[in-house]
Design an enzyme around this catalytic site. Structure first.
Site: not given
Ligand code: NAI
Ligand code: NA
Length: 395
Positions: A110, A224, A234
């Site tokens: 975490d 985003y 959003y």
């Molecule tokens: P994702 O779900 O693919 O990745 C999340 C990551 O966080 C994973 O590596 C997971 O293991 C880690 N994680 C989650 N909780 C955790 C914890 N308590 N401790 C350690 N690691 C933890 O998500 P995604 O989409 O790549 O999102 C990453 C960022 O990008 C977020 O801030 C999201 O809002 C932003 N974002 C996402 C967009 C989209 O369309 N998916 C667009 C623009 C920004």
């Protein structure tokens, strides 16, 4: 064992190690042919196992030979039960990185906790000395505050008024109207506590006070914005408040790093299918239409293309091209007026019957299953696989 996708709602309960590996190798190949001049050398990626964070780790390692430490929260495999996909992604990445002579180690736990922060700091001190980049790419529905022990839950709700619009169930292709009640009570504050900038700042404060950040250090978190269609749920909803907080935190971080000329940035990225985004109502319908339009225009990107462009054309280029609020924008192609006008037109026509033609529902589905290592080109899913894959650099 033979592993098949088993879905429940917006999640898939299984994942395929060979498919996940193939996804990682494809991303590595992409970056090898698009290297980053003057890129980072010693990088910590928080949220490194999937989505934008994994792409950031791969871009750092294979774009400019960076040593990478990845922090993530993934489920290891047990006999007969596959791991979560981020586990297999990290295993594949580290195995390949080690083969290629790159330093890569990981911490699974975490990231919000003091323990994982301390463990990461120790690893940096022992192995890397100083780091020049921290990518902050966490997406989590909950956070336990490390000082108070209070557990916060984030919500995806509009503020003030009920939001009603169309969405699609991408499994069945059924387009239907949904209504989301406005948030109440402490929903806004709780969402800010989970997805705002407090934890990012805690990480940087700790690393700064331990003197492990090098001169000209950079840190980037992802945000985003999106179109007016999704605004109420959003950007002007509870999650948007958290993103406002995250964006404001970038300036605080820059202020706190003046003596080493360090910088905190937010990069606004494009809407993409990830585990985080598939859970947000209305977004899947928007993404299906957006993919169709952007693919037709030849400007569609996935996570790896987005992050490669972020590094090559923004972060390590002459000009960051910041917007009026000081943000990096790699959502610029998504937000182009012509693209948004087309998506809005299609939105008005989107029904269960029309969507297969006017939208890219297949692209959405493929991307969704790809997240879990399924439907990946070149993978033989009839072949027995060993689910008990280890992450070579796991601490
Ligand atoms: P994702 O779900 O693919 O990745 C999340 C990551 O966080 C994973 O590596 C997971 O293991 C880690 N994680 C989650 N909780 C955790 C914890 N308590 N401790 C350690 N690691 C933890 O998500 P995604 O989409 O790549 O999102 C990453 C960022 O990008 C977020 O801030 C999201 O809002 C932003 N974002 C996402 C967009 C989209 O369309 N998916 C667009 C623009 C920004
Ligand atoms: Na990520």
């Amino acid at each position: 064992m033979i592993i098949e996708p088993r879905t429940r709602g917006f999640i898939c309960l299984t994942s395929h190690p060979v498919g996940c590996e193939q996804n990682v190798l494809n991303q590595i190949d992409y970056i090898k042919s698009n290297p980053v001049a003057n890129g980072p050398k010693k990088v910590l990626v928080i949220g490194a196992s999937t989505g934008f964070g994994l792409a950031s780790r791969i871009t750092s390692a294979y774009g400019s030979n960076a040593s990478t430490i990845g922090v993530f929260f993934e489920k290891p495999p047990t006999e007969g039960r596959p791991a979560s996909p981020g586990w297999y992604n990290s295993a594949a990445f580290e195995a390949q990185a080690h083969k290629d002579g790159l330093y890569a180690k990981s911490i699974n736990g975490d990231a919000f906790s003091n323990e994982i922060k301390a463990q990461t700091l120790k690893l940096i001190q022992d192995d890397l000395g100083k780091i020049d980049m921290v990518i902050y790419s966490l997406a989590s529905p909950v956070r336990t505050h490390p000082d108070t022990g209070e557990r916060f839950k984030s919500v995806l709700k509009p503020i003030g008024e009920t939001f009603t619009n169309n969405t699609v169930d991408f499994h069945t292709g059924v387009v239907k109207e949904i209504s989301i009640e406005p948030c109440s009570g402490d929903d806004i504050d709780n969402t800010i506590a989970v997805m705002g900038g407090e934890d990012w700042k805690m990480w940087i404060d700790l690393l700064k006070s331990a003197d492990v950040l090098s001169e000209d250090f950079k840190t980037v978190a992802y945000s985003y914005i999106g179109p007016s269609l999704t605004e109420a749920v959003y950007r002007k909803g509870t999650i948007g408040r958290a993103k406002d907080h995250l964006e404001a935190t970038a300036f605080e971080i820059t202020d706190s790093l003046k003596d080493i000329n360090g910088k905190g940035y937010v990069s606004v990225n494009k809407a993409l299918v990830t585990q985080a985004s598939s859970a947000i109502p209305v977004i899947p319908l928007y993404i299906s239409l957006l993919y169709k339009v952007m693919k037709e225009e030849g400007i569609h990107e996935g996570c790896i293309e987005q992050i490669e462009r972020l590094f090559n054309e923004r972060l390590y280029a002459e000009d960051l091209q910041l917007d009026e609020q000081g943000r990096i924008r790699v959502d610029d192609w998504e937000m182009r007026d012509d693209i948004q006008a087309k998506v809005l037109e299609l939105w008005k026509e989107a029904t269960t019957e029309t969507l297969p033609n006017i939208g890219d529902l297949d692209g959405y589905k493929t991307d969704f299953f790809n997240l879990f290592g399924f439907n990946v080109d070149g993978v033989d899913y009839d072949k027995d696989v060993n689910e008990m894959v280890a992450i070579p650099g796991l601490q």
